[in-house]
Design an enzyme around this catalytic site. Structure first.
Site, PDB file in Angstrom:
ATOM      1  N   PRO A 118       0.825  -1.204   0.000  1.00  0.00           N
ATOM      2  CA  PRO A 118       0.000   0.000   0.000  1.00  0.00           C
ATOM      3  C   PRO A 118       0.861   1.256   0.000  1.00  0.00           C
ATOM      4  O   PRO A 118       1.849   1.352   0.729  1.00  0.00           O
ATOM      5  CB  PRO A 118      -0.797  -0.129   1.302  1.00  0.00           C
ATOM      6  N   GLU A 119       0.481   2.225  -0.841  1.00  0.00           N
ATOM      7  CA  GLU A 119       1.198   3.489  -0.914  1.00  0.00           C
ATOM      8  C   GLU A 119       0.362   4.569  -0.239  1.00  0.00           C
ATOM      9  O   GLU A 119      -0.657   4.270   0.391  1.00  0.00           O
ATOM     10  CB  GLU A 119       1.501   3.809  -2.374  1.00  0.00           C
TER      11      GLU A 119
END
Length: 285
Positions: free
Chosen positions: A2-3
């Site tokens: 996840p960014e």
């Protein structure tokens, strides 16, 4: 992994789900998730009786705020939080459970088991690892064009690994770097020192625009990402470059290519993002 947009979405979801909930006890089923303190039993004891008051984000890290402590959580590859009733069956790969006094539970699941949790006295977490050396927040008011340029311009390093370096700018991972560079028309292997003043401004705006657009639709669900309510992000349907090797560029129609830059799979359009090398022309004497 996840960014920023995905972690921001989880942050916002948790703020809807757990604020005001008091922890009755904590169950740790996989001790290596807990990085600080070293003993999971101490981690659980410190949080007993604490109430969640807010969830914030620093880069790709979540900061869960209680009365006296800040829980710093990194989801890594496939970590996820969800709110359950205490009578719901415990699903496989559930490693940490926060039991609330109202009968609900916040459960942390992680198939890959790479996620981490650090517990700090509230207000001290930003001065300690893993948050201490993090760089600029690209959606914060402190992320100005001048601050951006001061961090990166003049360096002989390729622009993509600089943007991925969390000590310079936080939260931008592989997906959003590829998307931002395409929007700015900059080849991922350009040296930072080769960018013009106009290109720096264009890239700055492209980063902000790309991240805001992704946050607005809940991030990208490329593999297993969902928010705290089990909902997928939708930005993957708007991707211009990432994951589209061999497909036509939406802007010019040229075939999208994929290469490896700094060990990361990298998508780009050779027509929209030409590789301009720094001039080596010698001055006349």
């Amino acid at each position: 992994m996840p960014e920023l947009p995905e972690v921001e979405t989880v942050k916002r979801t948790l703020n809807q789900l757990i604020i005001g909930k008091k922890i009755e006890q904590v169950s740790v089923h996989l001790r290596r998730i807990i990085q600080r303190p070293e003993e999971p039993d101490e981690f659980a004891l410190l949080l007993q009786g604490q109430t969640f008051h807010g969830v914030e984000r620093r880069g790709k890290f979540l900061r869960l705020l209680t009365d006296e402590f800040t829980l710093v959580s990194h989801l890594r590859m496939e970590g996820r939080y969800g709110l359950y009733d205490k009578n719901d069956p415990l699903e496989l790969h559930t490693h940490v459970v926060f039991h609330f006094t109202d009968g609900s539970e916040l459960r942390y699941k992680d198939v890959r088991q790479f996620g981490t949790m650090h517990l700090f006295p509230r207000g001290t977490e930003l001065d300690e690892q893993p948050l201490k050396k993090l760089g600029l927040e690209p959606l914060d008011e402190t992320f100005t064009l001048d601050a951006f340029k001061r961090k990166l311009e003049g360096r002989s390093t390729k622009i993509k690994p600089l943007l991925l370096n969390q000590e310079y700018i936080v939260g931008i991972g592989n997906i959003y770097v590829d998307e931002s560079l395409f929007l700015a028309g900059i080849h991922p292997e350009r040296e930072a020192s080769s960018l013009s003043r106009k290109e720096w401004a264009t890239l700055y705006e492209a980063i902000i625009s790309t991240l805001n657009d992704a946050v607005a639709v809940g991030g990208s669900s490329i593999k297993s990402y969902v928010n705290g309510q089990g909902e997928m992000g939708m930005f993957q349907h708007q991707l211009q470059m990432y994951g589209r090797k061999g497909e036509p560029c939406h802007k010019c129609g040229h075939e999208i290519e994929k290469t490896v830059v700094a060990g990361r799979g990298t998508h780009f359009c050779p027509k929209c993002q030409p590789l301009k090398r720094k001039s080596t022309k010698k001055a006349d004497f």
